[in-house]
Scaffold this motif. Sequence first.
Motif, PDB file in Angstrom:
ATOM      1  N   LEU A  40       0.816  -1.209   0.000  1.00  0.00           N
ATOM      2  CA  LEU A  40       0.000   0.000   0.000  1.00  0.00           C
ATOM      3  C   LEU A  40       0.852   1.263   0.000  1.00  0.00           C
ATOM      4  O   LEU A  40       0.420   2.304  -0.503  1.00  0.00           O
ATOM      5  CB  LEU A  40      -0.943  -0.007   1.205  1.00  0.00           C
ATOM      6  CG  LEU A  40      -2.063  -1.053   1.146  1.00  0.00           C
ATOM      7  CD1 LEU A  40      -2.874  -1.033   2.425  1.00  0.00           C
ATOM      8  CD2 LEU A  40      -2.945  -0.815  -0.059  1.00  0.00           C
ATOM      9  N   THR A  41       2.049   1.195   0.551  1.00  0.00           N
ATOM     10  CA  THR A  41       2.940   2.349   0.552  1.00  0.00           C
ATOM     11  C   THR A  41       3.463   2.640  -0.849  1.00  0.00           C
ATOM     12  O   THR A  41       3.612   3.801  -1.245  1.00  0.00           O
ATOM     13  CB  THR A  41       4.128   2.097   1.512  1.00  0.00           C
ATOM     14  OG1 THR A  41       3.609   1.892   2.815  1.00  0.00           O
ATOM     15  CG2 THR A  41       5.095   3.254   1.533  1.00  0.00           C
ATOM     16  N   LEU A  42       3.708   1.595  -1.616  1.00  0.00           N
ATOM     17  CA  LEU A  42       4.236   1.780  -2.970  1.00  0.00           C
ATOM     18  C   LEU A  42       3.139   2.122  -3.985  1.00  0.00           C
ATOM     19  O   LEU A  42       3.441   2.619  -5.076  1.00  0.00           O
ATOM     20  CB  LEU A  42       4.966   0.514  -3.418  1.00  0.00           C
ATOM     21  CG  LEU A  42       6.244   0.179  -2.637  1.00  0.00           C
ATOM     22  CD1 LEU A  42       6.789  -1.163  -3.097  1.00  0.00           C
ATOM     23  CD2 LEU A  42       7.271   1.281  -2.811  1.00  0.00           C
ATOM     24  N   ALA A  43       1.873   1.889  -3.643  1.00  0.00           N
ATOM     25  CA  ALA A  43       0.773   2.123  -4.589  1.00  0.00           C
ATOM     26  C   ALA A  43       0.673   3.580  -5.048  1.00  0.00           C
ATOM     27  O   ALA A  43       0.537   3.824  -6.255  1.00  0.00           O
ATOM     28  CB  ALA A  43      -0.546   1.653  -3.991  1.00  0.00           C
ATOM     29  N   PRO A  44       0.740   4.603  -4.157  1.00  0.00           N
ATOM     30  CA  PRO A  44       0.660   5.979  -4.661  1.00  0.00           C
ATOM     31  C   PRO A  44       1.791   6.335  -5.628  1.00  0.00           C
ATOM     32  O   PRO A  44       1.566   7.040  -6.622  1.00  0.00           O
ATOM     33  CB  PRO A  44       0.734   6.842  -3.400  1.00  0.00           C
ATOM     34  CG  PRO A  44       0.348   5.953  -2.285  1.00  0.00           C
ATOM     35  CD  PRO A  44       0.743   4.582  -2.696  1.00  0.00           C
ATOM     36  N   VAL A  45       2.988   5.828  -5.354  1.00  0.00           N
ATOM     37  CA  VAL A  45       4.120   6.101  -6.249  1.00  0.00           C
ATOM     38  C   VAL A  45       3.857   5.460  -7.612  1.00  0.00           C
ATOM     39  O   VAL A  45       4.080   6.087  -8.657  1.00  0.00           O
ATOM     40  CB  VAL A  45       5.440   5.572  -5.633  1.00  0.00           C
ATOM     41  CG1 VAL A  45       6.598   5.730  -6.599  1.00  0.00           C
ATOM     42  CG2 VAL A  45       5.731   6.268  -4.326  1.00  0.00           C
ATOM     43  N   ALA A  46       3.364   4.233  -7.607  1.00  0.00           N
ATOM     44  CA  ALA A  46       3.070   3.545  -8.867  1.00  0.00           C
ATOM     45  C   ALA A  46       1.975   4.275  -9.638  1.00  0.00           C
ATOM     46  O   ALA A  46       2.065   4.438 -10.860  1.00  0.00           O
ATOM     47  CB  ALA A  46       2.664   2.101  -8.583  1.00  0.00           C
ATOM     48  N   TYR A  48       1.276   7.452  -9.472  1.00  0.00           N
ATOM     49  CA  TYR A  48       1.815   8.723  -9.969  1.00  0.00           C
ATOM     50  C   TYR A  48       2.662   8.485 -11.216  1.00  0.00           C
ATOM     51  O   TYR A  48       2.543   9.207 -12.212  1.00  0.00           O
ATOM     52  CB  TYR A  48       2.654   9.409  -8.884  1.00  0.00           C
ATOM     53  CG  TYR A  48       3.262  10.701  -9.350  1.00  0.00           C
ATOM     54  CD1 TYR A  48       2.487  11.855  -9.442  1.00  0.00           C
ATOM     55  CD2 TYR A  48       4.602  10.778  -9.731  1.00  0.00           C
ATOM     56  CE1 TYR A  48       3.022  13.038  -9.888  1.00  0.00           C
ATOM     57  CE2 TYR A  48       5.142  11.961 -10.182  1.00  0.00           C
ATOM     58  CZ  TYR A  48       4.362  13.093 -10.262  1.00  0.00           C
ATOM     59  OH  TYR A  48       4.899  14.271 -10.714  1.00  0.00           O
ATOM     60  N   LEU A  49       3.514   7.471 -11.172  1.00  0.00           N
ATOM     61  CA  LEU A  49       4.422   7.226 -12.294  1.00  0.00           C
ATOM     62  C   LEU A  49       3.669   6.757 -13.552  1.00  0.00           C
ATOM     63  O   LEU A  49       4.115   7.043 -14.672  1.00  0.00           O
ATOM     64  CB  LEU A  49       5.484   6.199 -11.903  1.00  0.00           C
ATOM     65  CG  LEU A  49       6.487   6.671 -10.840  1.00  0.00           C
ATOM     66  CD1 LEU A  49       7.417   5.533 -10.446  1.00  0.00           C
ATOM     67  CD2 LEU A  49       7.287   7.866 -11.351  1.00  0.00           C
ATOM     68  N   THR A  50       2.553   6.062 -13.378  1.00  0.00           N
ATOM     69  CA  THR A  50       1.793   5.596 -14.545  1.00  0.00           C
ATOM     70  C   THR A  50       0.818   6.645 -15.071  1.00  0.00           C
ATOM     71  O   THR A  50       0.265   6.479 -16.152  1.00  0.00           O
ATOM     72  CB  THR A  50       0.987   4.325 -14.195  1.00  0.00           C
ATOM     73  OG1 THR A  50       0.115   4.614 -13.118  1.00  0.00           O
ATOM     74  CG2 THR A  50       1.903   3.176 -13.847  1.00  0.00           C
ATOM     75  N   VAL A  56      -7.476   9.602 -11.416  1.00  0.00           N
ATOM     76  CA  VAL A  56      -8.266   9.542 -10.183  1.00  0.00           C
ATOM     77  C   VAL A  56      -8.547  10.957  -9.676  1.00  0.00           C
ATOM     78  O   VAL A  56      -9.662  11.273  -9.256  1.00  0.00           O
ATOM     79  CB  VAL A  56      -7.537   8.692  -9.117  1.00  0.00           C
ATOM     80  CG1 VAL A  56      -8.209   8.799  -7.764  1.00  0.00           C
ATOM     81  CG2 VAL A  56      -7.449   7.251  -9.560  1.00  0.00           C
ATOM     82  N   PHE A  57      -7.537  11.819  -9.747  1.00  0.00           N
ATOM     83  CA  PHE A  57      -7.696  13.205  -9.295  1.00  0.00           C
ATOM     84  C   PHE A  57      -8.745  13.926 -10.138  1.00  0.00           C
ATOM     85  O   PHE A  57      -9.616  14.620  -9.600  1.00  0.00           O
ATOM     86  CB  PHE A  57      -6.342  13.931  -9.375  1.00  0.00           C
ATOM     87  CG  PHE A  57      -6.393  15.344  -8.901  1.00  0.00           C
ATOM     88  CD1 PHE A  57      -6.437  15.641  -7.553  1.00  0.00           C
ATOM     89  CD2 PHE A  57      -6.390  16.396  -9.817  1.00  0.00           C
ATOM     90  CE1 PHE A  57      -6.473  16.947  -7.111  1.00  0.00           C
ATOM     91  CE2 PHE A  57      -6.435  17.701  -9.389  1.00  0.00           C
ATOM     92  CZ  PHE A  57      -6.469  17.982  -8.025  1.00  0.00           C
ATOM     93  N   ASP A  58      -8.700  13.735 -11.453  1.00  0.00           N
ATOM     94  CA  ASP A  58      -9.687  14.370 -12.334  1.00  0.00           C
ATOM     95  C   ASP A  58     -11.095  13.848 -12.064  1.00  0.00           C
ATOM     96  O   ASP A  58     -12.071  14.612 -12.089  1.00  0.00           O
ATOM     97  CB  ASP A  58      -9.320  14.141 -13.801  1.00  0.00           C
ATOM     98  CG  ASP A  58      -8.080  14.914 -14.217  1.00  0.00           C
ATOM     99  OD1 ASP A  58      -7.725  15.888 -13.509  1.00  0.00           O
ATOM    100  OD2 ASP A  58      -7.465  14.544 -15.236  1.00  0.00           O
ATOM    101  N   PHE A  59     -11.213  12.552 -11.787  1.00  0.00           N
ATOM    102  CA  PHE A  59     -12.511  11.971 -11.476  1.00  0.00           C
ATOM    103  C   PHE A  59     -13.089  12.573 -10.201  1.00  0.00           C
ATOM    104  O   PHE A  59     -14.246  12.984 -10.163  1.00  0.00           O
ATOM    105  CB  PHE A  59     -12.389  10.446 -11.342  1.00  0.00           C
ATOM    106  CG  PHE A  59     -13.654   9.785 -10.885  1.00  0.00           C
ATOM    107  CD1 PHE A  59     -14.712   9.611 -11.752  1.00  0.00           C
ATOM    108  CD2 PHE A  59     -13.800   9.351  -9.576  1.00  0.00           C
ATOM    109  CE1 PHE A  59     -15.892   9.001 -11.336  1.00  0.00           C
ATOM    110  CE2 PHE A  59     -14.958   8.751  -9.148  1.00  0.00           C
ATOM    111  CZ  PHE A  59     -16.012   8.580 -10.024  1.00  0.00           C
ATOM    112  N   VAL A  60     -12.280  12.637  -9.158  1.00  0.00           N
ATOM    113  CA  VAL A  60     -12.746  13.192  -7.880  1.00  0.00           C
ATOM    114  C   VAL A  60     -13.120  14.662  -8.066  1.00  0.00           C
ATOM    115  O   VAL A  60     -14.141  15.127  -7.553  1.00  0.00           O
ATOM    116  CB  VAL A  60     -11.683  13.015  -6.779  1.00  0.00           C
ATOM    117  CG1 VAL A  60     -12.030  13.791  -5.527  1.00  0.00           C
ATOM    118  CG2 VAL A  60     -11.507  11.540  -6.455  1.00  0.00           C
TER     119      VAL A  60
END
Length: 174
Positions: A40-46, A48-50, A56-60
């Motif tokens: 779960l810690t690596l998920a935000p980095v992944a 962001y890089l993809t 997700v930000f645009d959807f929210v």
Amino acid sequence: MPADQTLLILCVALTVVGLIGTAVAWRRGRRGRVVQGLALTLAPVALYLTGLLQVVFDFVLGVVRWATRIVFSPTVWAGLSLLAVCVVLFVVGGFVARRSPSAKELRARKAAAAEGGAPKQVGAGAATGRTAAPAGGPAGRQAGRQAAKGKQQAADVDPEMAEIEALLKSRGIE
């Protein structure tokens, strides 16, 4: 501040929070939770890089904009109210359709009224056992009373209770 920089800051913050949670799990000796925490810690980095974090930000952001438009727009409220009326009318129409007699039953009633006799039982009337009232006069009234008395006696005996009583009697229980 551009959205890309905002997302990078958000990504770093989520990663730091995840690392703290993983460290707490490590100190408590929960090895499986440590592995899950690292994932779960690596998920935000992944994300962001993809570039999926931007999606997700645009959807929210789109959902928030739509929600604020609902609150302040009388046009949207009118549309939602109209949609609610449509749902209510559809449900009420279903109830009315179930309760109203069918065209076949109405024709049978008209034909019986024209002949002056009891109508044939068709459709919903047959299921409920409705019939026309007996003919007028003293003999007709007497026949009506006897029919009503017979129906009342039949209604007093519940078929399920009669079945249970018969079962108990067959076993010798009174």
